[in-house]
Design a protein around this motif. Structure first.
Motif, PDB file in Angstrom:
ATOM      1  N   LEU A   6      41.419  46.604  43.890  1.00 42.27           N
ATOM      2  CA  LEU A   6      41.611  45.917  45.175  1.00 42.27           C
ATOM      3  C   LEU A   6      41.303  44.426  45.062  1.00 42.27           C
ATOM      4  O   LEU A   6      42.038  43.591  45.590  1.00 42.27           O
ATOM      5  CB  LEU A   6      40.744  46.563  46.255  1.00 42.27           C
ATOM      6  N   HIS A   9      44.105  42.795  43.004  1.00 41.24           N
ATOM      7  CA  HIS A   9      45.325  42.701  43.812  1.00 41.24           C
ATOM      8  C   HIS A   9      45.214  41.556  44.829  1.00 41.24           C
ATOM      9  O   HIS A   9      46.164  40.789  45.022  1.00 41.24           O
ATOM     10  CB  HIS A   9      45.588  44.023  44.523  1.00 41.24           C
ATOM     11  N   GLY A  10      44.050  41.438  45.452  1.00 37.00           N
ATOM     12  CA  GLY A  10      43.846  40.366  46.426  1.00 37.00           C
ATOM     13  C   GLY A  10      43.941  38.986  45.796  1.00 37.00           C
ATOM     14  O   GLY A  10      44.578  38.080  46.351  1.00 37.00           O
ATOM     15  N   LYS A  11      43.325  38.820  44.636  1.00 40.30           N
ATOM     16  CA  LYS A  11      43.356  37.510  43.960  1.00 40.30           C
ATOM     17  C   LYS A  11      44.758  37.166  43.467  1.00 40.30           C
ATOM     18  O   LYS A  11      45.195  36.022  43.590  1.00 40.30           O
ATOM     19  CB  LYS A  11      42.369  37.475  42.789  1.00 40.30           C
ATOM     20  N   SER A  13      47.574  38.241  44.732  1.00 34.58           N
ATOM     21  CA  SER A  13      48.368  37.944  45.934  1.00 34.58           C
ATOM     22  C   SER A  13      48.067  36.545  46.465  1.00 34.58           C
ATOM     23  O   SER A  13      48.977  35.811  46.861  1.00 34.58           O
ATOM     24  CB  SER A  13      48.089  38.971  47.024  1.00 34.58           C
ATOM     25  N   GLU A  14      46.791  36.187  46.459  1.00 35.48           N
ATOM     26  CA  GLU A  14      46.381  34.856  46.916  1.00 35.48           C
ATOM     27  C   GLU A  14      47.013  33.763  46.058  1.00 35.48           C
ATOM     28  O   GLU A  14      47.534  32.767  46.583  1.00 35.48           O
ATOM     29  CB  GLU A  14      44.846  34.788  46.823  1.00 35.48           C
TER      30      GLU A  14
END
Length: 146
Positions: A6, A9-11, A13-14
Protein backbone atom coordinates in the motif's frame (compact mmCIF):
# COMPACT_ATOMS: atom_id res chain seq x y z
CA UNK A 1 3.49 -7.31 3.06
CA UNK A 2 0.14 -5.60 2.55
CA UNK A 3 1.27 -2.40 4.32
CA UNK A 4 4.45 -2.25 2.26
CA UNK A 5 2.46 -2.76 -0.94
CA UNK A 6 0.00 0.00 0.00
CA UNK A 7 2.81 2.42 0.86
CA UNK A 8 4.67 1.61 -2.37
CA UNK A 9 1.50 1.99 -4.45
CA UNK A 10 0.80 5.36 -2.83
CA UNK A 11 4.31 6.68 -3.46
CA UNK A 12 4.39 5.47 -7.07
CA UNK A 13 0.97 7.05 -7.70
CA UNK A 14 2.13 10.30 -6.12
CA UNK A 15 5.21 10.43 -8.35
CA UNK A 16 3.25 9.51 -11.48
CA UNK A 17 0.73 12.29 -10.79
CA UNK A 18 3.52 14.83 -10.30
CA UNK A 19 5.17 13.79 -13.55
CA UNK A 20 1.84 13.97 -15.41
CA UNK A 21 1.35 17.51 -14.12
CA UNK A 22 4.77 18.59 -15.40
CA UNK A 23 4.23 16.79 -18.70
CA UNK A 24 0.98 18.69 -19.24
CA UNK A 25 2.69 21.93 -18.25
CA UNK A 26 5.47 21.27 -20.77
CA UNK A 27 2.85 20.69 -23.45
CA UNK A 28 1.22 24.03 -22.57
CA UNK A 29 4.57 25.80 -22.95
CA UNK A 30 5.36 24.05 -26.23
CA UNK A 31 1.96 25.02 -27.62
CA UNK A 32 2.53 28.63 -26.56
CA UNK A 33 -0.51 28.81 -24.28
CA UNK A 34 1.70 29.60 -21.27
CA UNK A 35 4.66 31.97 -21.56
CA UNK A 36 5.64 32.88 -18.00
CA UNK A 37 9.28 31.80 -17.58
CA UNK A 38 9.08 31.98 -13.80
CA UNK A 39 6.89 28.87 -13.93
CA UNK A 40 9.68 27.06 -15.79
CA UNK A 41 12.24 28.09 -13.18
CA UNK A 42 9.91 26.90 -10.40
CA UNK A 43 9.52 23.58 -12.20
CA UNK A 44 13.30 23.20 -12.46
CA UNK A 45 13.50 23.80 -8.71
CA UNK A 46 10.96 20.99 -8.16
CA UNK A 47 12.76 18.46 -10.37
CA UNK A 48 15.60 17.77 -7.92
CA UNK A 49 13.34 16.92 -4.95
CA UNK A 50 11.22 14.82 -7.31
CA UNK A 51 14.31 12.91 -8.41
CA UNK A 52 15.36 12.46 -4.79
CA UNK A 53 11.93 11.02 -4.03
CA UNK A 54 12.37 8.50 -6.84
CA UNK A 55 15.79 7.51 -5.48
CA UNK A 56 14.38 7.17 -1.95
CA UNK A 57 11.55 4.98 -3.25
CA UNK A 58 14.08 2.85 -5.10
CA UNK A 59 16.02 2.34 -1.87
CA UNK A 60 12.83 1.45 0.00
CA UNK A 61 11.80 -1.08 -2.65
CA UNK A 62 15.23 -2.68 -2.78
CA UNK A 63 15.57 -2.88 0.99
CA UNK A 64 12.14 -4.44 1.48
CA UNK A 65 12.56 -6.85 -1.43
CA UNK A 66 15.83 -8.05 0.07
CA UNK A 67 14.19 -8.36 3.48
CA UNK A 68 11.40 -10.55 2.17
CA UNK A 69 13.84 -12.62 0.13
CA UNK A 70 16.04 -13.22 3.19
CA UNK A 71 13.04 -14.06 5.36
CA UNK A 72 11.92 -16.69 2.84
CA UNK A 73 15.45 -18.05 2.65
CA UNK A 74 15.60 -18.38 6.43
CA UNK A 75 12.14 -20.00 6.50
CA UNK A 76 13.26 -22.55 3.91
CA UNK A 77 16.46 -23.27 5.84
CA UNK A 78 14.73 -23.74 9.20
CA UNK A 79 11.69 -25.71 8.03
CA UNK A 80 13.10 -27.47 4.94
CA UNK A 81 9.85 -26.62 3.18
CA UNK A 82 9.49 -25.28 -0.33
CA UNK A 83 8.94 -21.54 -0.79
CA UNK A 84 7.92 -21.76 -4.46
CA UNK A 85 4.34 -20.77 -3.64
CA UNK A 86 5.51 -17.71 -1.75
CA UNK A 87 7.89 -16.77 -4.55
CA UNK A 88 5.16 -17.02 -7.18
CA UNK A 89 2.74 -14.93 -5.13
CA UNK A 90 5.49 -12.36 -4.44
CA UNK A 91 5.76 -11.62 -8.14
CA UNK A 92 2.16 -10.42 -8.16
CA UNK A 93 2.83 -7.85 -5.40
CA UNK A 94 3.27 -4.16 -6.09
CA UNK A 95 6.65 -4.17 -4.36
CA UNK A 96 8.01 -6.58 -6.97
CA UNK A 97 6.56 -4.57 -9.87
CA UNK A 98 7.74 -1.23 -8.46
CA UNK A 99 11.36 -1.77 -9.48
CA UNK A 100 10.30 -1.68 -13.15
CA UNK A 101 8.10 1.35 -12.53
CA UNK A 102 11.01 3.23 -10.93
CA UNK A 103 13.02 2.91 -14.13
CA UNK A 104 10.10 4.34 -16.10
CA UNK A 105 9.77 7.22 -13.61
CA UNK A 106 13.44 8.15 -14.04
CA UNK A 107 13.12 8.09 -17.84
CA UNK A 108 9.94 10.18 -17.71
CA UNK A 109 11.56 12.77 -15.41
CA UNK A 110 14.55 13.00 -17.74
CA UNK A 111 12.33 13.51 -20.80
CA UNK A 112 10.19 16.15 -19.08
CA UNK A 113 13.29 18.00 -17.91
CA UNK A 114 14.61 17.97 -21.48
CA UNK A 115 11.33 19.41 -22.78
CA UNK A 116 11.44 22.23 -20.21
CA UNK A 117 15.07 22.96 -21.06
CA UNK A 118 14.19 23.18 -24.77
CA UNK A 119 11.31 25.58 -24.06
CA UNK A 120 13.50 27.70 -21.78
CA UNK A 121 16.29 27.86 -24.36
CA UNK A 122 13.86 28.85 -27.12
CA UNK A 123 12.30 31.58 -24.98
CA UNK A 124 15.61 32.78 -23.60
CA UNK A 125 18.86 33.51 -25.38
CA UNK A 126 18.64 30.54 -27.71
CA UNK A 127 21.84 28.53 -27.89
CA UNK A 128 23.82 27.68 -24.79
CA UNK A 129 27.16 29.42 -24.58
CA UNK A 130 30.00 28.11 -22.45
CA UNK A 131 31.43 30.42 -19.78
CA UNK A 132 34.29 32.71 -20.81
CA UNK A 133 36.61 31.41 -18.10
CA UNK A 134 37.03 28.00 -16.62
CA UNK A 135 38.63 27.37 -13.26
CA UNK A 136 39.56 23.99 -11.92
CA UNK A 137 40.48 23.02 -8.40
CA UNK A 138 42.24 19.81 -7.58
CA UNK A 139 43.19 18.11 -4.36
CA UNK A 140 46.09 15.73 -4.08
CA UNK A 141 46.23 12.97 -1.55
CA UNK A 142 49.28 10.97 -0.61
CA UNK A 143 48.73 7.32 0.12
CA UNK A 144 51.31 5.60 2.25
CA UNK A 145 51.69 1.89 1.60
CA UNK A 146 53.05 -0.12 4.48
Amino acid sequence: MKKVDLFTHGKVSELVNALKYYEELAAEFEAGRVTDLSIIEAAFADFDPLGESIVALDGFVHQNSEGFRKALKKYKKVTSRSVVGFTRSYRSHILYKASCAIHELVVALSNIRKRFRTVRDRAGNGEWEPPAQFSRTTKKYWVKLT
